[in-house]
Motif scaffolding. Structure first.
Motif, short mmCIF file in Angstrom:
data_model
loop_
_atom_site.label_atom_id
_atom_site.label_comp_id
_atom_site.label_asym_id
_atom_site.label_seq_id
_atom_site.Cartn_x
_atom_site.Cartn_y
_atom_site.Cartn_z
N ALA A 98 59.43 48.05 37.77
CA ALA A 98 60.28 48.08 36.57
C ALA A 98 61.14 49.35 36.58
CB ALA A 98 59.43 48.04 35.31
N HIS A 99 62.41 49.19 36.17
CA HIS A 99 63.36 50.30 36.11
C HIS A 99 63.70 50.57 34.65
CE1 HIS A 99 64.19 50.05 40.48
NE2 HIS A 99 63.98 48.77 40.30
N ARG A 100 63.72 51.85 34.28
CA ARG A 100 64.08 52.22 32.92
C ARG A 100 65.56 51.94 32.67
NH1 ARG A 100 62.03 55.43 28.94
NH2 ARG A 100 60.37 56.26 30.25
N GLN A 101 65.85 51.30 31.56
CA GLN A 101 67.21 51.05 31.11
C GLN A 101 67.44 51.85 29.82
OE1 GLN A 101 69.22 48.93 33.02
NE2 GLN A 101 67.45 48.89 34.42
N GLU A 102 68.63 51.75 29.28
CA GLU A 102 68.91 52.46 28.03
C GLU A 102 67.98 52.03 26.92
OE1 GLU A 102 72.95 52.23 26.89
OE2 GLU A 102 73.70 53.27 28.68
N GLU A 103 67.67 50.75 26.91
CA GLU A 103 66.75 50.22 25.89
C GLU A 103 65.65 49.42 26.60
OE1 GLU A 103 68.84 48.00 22.98
OE2 GLU A 103 70.13 49.67 22.36
N THR A 288 54.05 55.68 38.11
CA THR A 288 55.44 55.96 37.76
C THR A 288 55.94 57.11 38.62
OG1 THR A 288 54.86 57.58 36.05
CG2 THR A 288 55.08 55.28 35.35
N ASP A 289 57.27 57.22 38.76
CA ASP A 289 57.82 58.37 39.45
C ASP A 289 57.81 59.57 38.50
OD1 ASP A 289 59.88 57.86 37.71
OD2 ASP A 289 61.40 57.53 39.24
N ARG A 297 53.26 48.29 39.21
CA ARG A 297 51.88 47.83 39.02
C ARG A 297 51.39 47.27 40.34
NH1 ARG A 297 50.04 44.90 33.70
NH2 ARG A 297 50.10 47.12 33.16
N TRP A 298 50.24 47.79 40.81
CA TRP A 298 49.65 47.39 42.08
C TRP A 298 48.25 46.81 41.87
CZ3 TRP A 298 51.92 47.96 46.95
CH2 TRP A 298 53.13 48.68 46.98
N ARG A 299 47.96 45.78 42.61
CA ARG A 299 46.59 45.27 42.70
C ARG A 299 46.03 45.69 44.05
NH1 ARG A 299 45.60 38.95 43.09
NH2 ARG A 299 46.15 39.37 45.25
N ARG A 300 44.83 46.23 44.07
CA ARG A 300 44.20 46.59 45.33
C ARG A 300 42.73 46.18 45.31
NH1 ARG A 300 40.80 50.81 44.83
NH2 ARG A 300 41.09 52.32 43.15
N TRP A 301 42.18 46.05 46.51
CA TRP A 301 40.78 45.70 46.62
C TRP A 301 39.90 46.74 45.93
CZ3 TRP A 301 39.76 44.11 52.44
CH2 TRP A 301 40.41 42.90 52.69
N ASP A 302 38.84 46.27 45.34
CA ASP A 302 37.83 47.14 44.77
C ASP A 302 36.48 46.61 45.21
OD1 ASP A 302 36.70 49.19 43.34
OD2 ASP A 302 37.49 48.60 41.39
N SER A 303 35.41 47.18 44.72
CA SER A 303 34.07 46.75 45.11
C SER A 303 33.12 46.91 43.94
CB SER A 303 33.57 47.59 46.29
OG SER A 303 32.20 47.32 46.56
N CYS A 304 32.19 45.98 43.82
CA CYS A 304 31.17 46.09 42.77
C CYS A 304 30.18 47.20 43.07
CB CYS A 304 30.44 44.75 42.61
SG CYS A 304 29.66 44.13 44.12
N PHE A 305 30.31 47.86 44.24
CA PHE A 305 29.45 49.00 44.55
C PHE A 305 30.01 50.31 44.02
CE2 PHE A 305 27.47 46.04 47.39
CZ PHE A 305 26.17 46.48 47.51
N THR A 306 31.24 50.31 43.52
CA THR A 306 31.79 51.54 42.95
C THR A 306 31.35 51.66 41.50
OG1 THR A 306 33.85 50.48 42.24
CG2 THR A 306 33.80 51.41 44.46
N LEU A 307 31.14 52.90 41.08
CA LEU A 307 30.66 53.15 39.73
C LEU A 307 31.66 52.69 38.68
CD1 LEU A 307 28.33 54.39 38.10
CD2 LEU A 307 29.55 56.58 38.19
N ASP A 308 32.94 52.90 38.96
CA ASP A 308 33.97 52.58 37.96
C ASP A 308 34.24 51.08 37.81
OD1 ASP A 308 34.33 55.20 37.36
OD2 ASP A 308 36.09 55.50 38.62
N HIS A 309 33.81 50.27 38.79
CA HIS A 309 34.17 48.86 38.73
C HIS A 309 33.57 48.17 37.51
CE1 HIS A 309 35.74 45.12 40.31
NE2 HIS A 309 34.58 44.55 40.10
N SER A 310 32.40 48.59 37.09
CA SER A 310 31.76 47.99 35.91
C SER A 310 31.93 48.87 34.67
CB SER A 310 30.28 47.73 36.18
OG SER A 310 29.58 48.95 36.35
N HIS A 311 32.94 49.74 34.68
CA HIS A 311 33.15 50.64 33.55
C HIS A 311 33.72 49.87 32.35
CE1 HIS A 311 33.87 54.67 31.80
NE2 HIS A 311 34.81 54.02 31.13
N LEU A 312 33.01 49.94 31.26
CA LEU A 312 33.48 49.41 29.99
C LEU A 312 33.58 50.58 29.02
CD1 LEU A 312 31.26 46.20 29.80
CD2 LEU A 312 33.60 46.37 30.64
#
Length: 378
Positions: A98-103, A288-289, A297-312
């Protein structure tokens, strides 16, 4: 009524090269096995010259090395560290820019025109894994558009396994070693009496391709030889898993002491999920720059073995290695059935081979089965 016998053909090594040349001429990008970084890995190939001729693998729990064969087999190995997952479910995918515009912002959509890929040497366990991921990404209420686009642009040249790896257990999972679906052409490599391939079309375009490259009908001796190759491989599996009532077994053993035992060994490194051909955990990152003019916005592989993956809110709901390993194994072979009507394990054995400490999923299931219902202090 007995099933009709599918027509089979014979290809020489030169015929296989002609098949690959024809695919390239039709605009397919060839992805196949090649020796790279000390392993047999999937990468772009030009033809037969790039295949791992005379090479095999020696695999055990936590162990992988290449070895020389005494023949010139082109597909004389089991499975390398990577399945085809990284070509369909990309490790990192930009969802939008996404690119910032005037509005506000102007969103730049991502292209949905992936390359046309021909998978050369796909094994039965990995084709079953693709079918499992199809259920995940295509057959639910929401389809993943990028996966769908890549899945539609595939040509599959499969290979029936002529050698089982030390960690393979596809026979237990009913996913191999014979290729039964999901292919355009299936090959069985024959070495005795001359190097050749028994070829079986799995689609109309596969049959048309075999006709174009001059494949000749197979005689009964070659058909019997090909069947014998697959039967020998099935008898030489390196591992086995008893899947009898496995879902109920694991559901009633959620507090089994074996989970503590494996947690003492598990490094939480995520290797098992990264090499698994069906694991699909992912996360989303926004960037963002420095000036705030461009956002991605990027989607990347994750794992259920990481602590943050089940972070609520409030923290991770699986704060211990014990609970994260239990979640992975139980989901893989038990609750996957509830979600998708199939197992999430195809018996490829990669999670065993590429675990740094050699944790073996078949051994863990067997240990729980051997002491079914055990509790701490029991």
């Amino acid at each position: 009524m007995p099933e009709a016998v599918k027509e089979r053909f014979v290809l020489s090594v030169e015929g296989l090269e002609a098949l690959l040349v024809a695919l390239r001429g039709d605009g397919w990008r060839l992805m196949g096995p090649t020796v790279r970084d000390g392993a047999i890995d999937h990468a772009e190939i030009r033809g037969v010259v790039d295949l791992p001729r005379g090479m095999t693998e020696v695999q055990e729990a936590g162990t992988y090395r290449l070895a020389r064969r005494e023949d010139g087999a082109l597909f004389g190995y089991s499975v390398g560290p990577r399945s085809w997952k990284h070509l369909l479910f990309l490790p990192k995918l930009r969802l939008f820019r996404a690119h910032r515009q005037e509005e506000g912002f102007q969103v730049e959509p991502e292209s949905t025109e992936p390359p046309r890929l021909a998978l050369i040497g796909a094994r039965s366990c990995d084709l079953h894994a693709i079918a499992v991921q199809d259920r995940t990404f295509l057959e639910g209420p929401y389809k993943d558009p990028d996966y769908a686009a890549r899945r539609e642009r595939l040509f599959v040249v499969a290979v029936n396994c002529g050698q089982a790896g030390g960690t393979c257990f596809c026979v237990s999972m009913k996913t191999g070693p014979r290729v039964t679906s999901g292919f355009d052409v299936a090959l069985t490599e024959l070495l005795e009496g001359g190097h050749r391939f028994l070829a079986e079309p799995g689609s109309e375009r596969g049959a048309a391709l075999l006709a174009r490259v001059g494949a000749v009908p197979a005689g009964e001796p070659d058909a019997r030889a090909a069947d014998a190759v697959v039967e020998r491989t099935a008898r030489s599996m390196g591992r086995a898993m008893d899947t009898t009532d496995i879902k109920e077994l694991l559901y009633r053993n959620l507090e089994h002491p074996r989970w503590d035992n494996v947690a003492e060994r598990c490094l939480g490194c995520t290797n098992c999920t990264l090499v698994c051909p069906t694991c699909f955990c992912s996360t989303v990152e926004d960037t963002t720059d420095l000036l705030g003019g461009v956002a991605e916005r990027w989607r990347r592989w994750d794992s259920c073995f990481t602590l943050d993956h089940s972070h609520l809110h409030g923290g991770s709901v699986r704060h211990a290695t014990r609970s994260r390993y239990r979640q992975w194994l139980t989901h893989k072979v038990a609750s996957w059935w509830d979600q998708f009507g199939t197992s999430g394990c195809t018996g490829c054995g990669r999670c065993i081979t590429w675990c740094p400490v050699g944790i073996d999923i078949t051994e863990e299931v067997a240990a729980i089965r051997a002491t079914d219902g055990a509790r701490p202090g029991a």
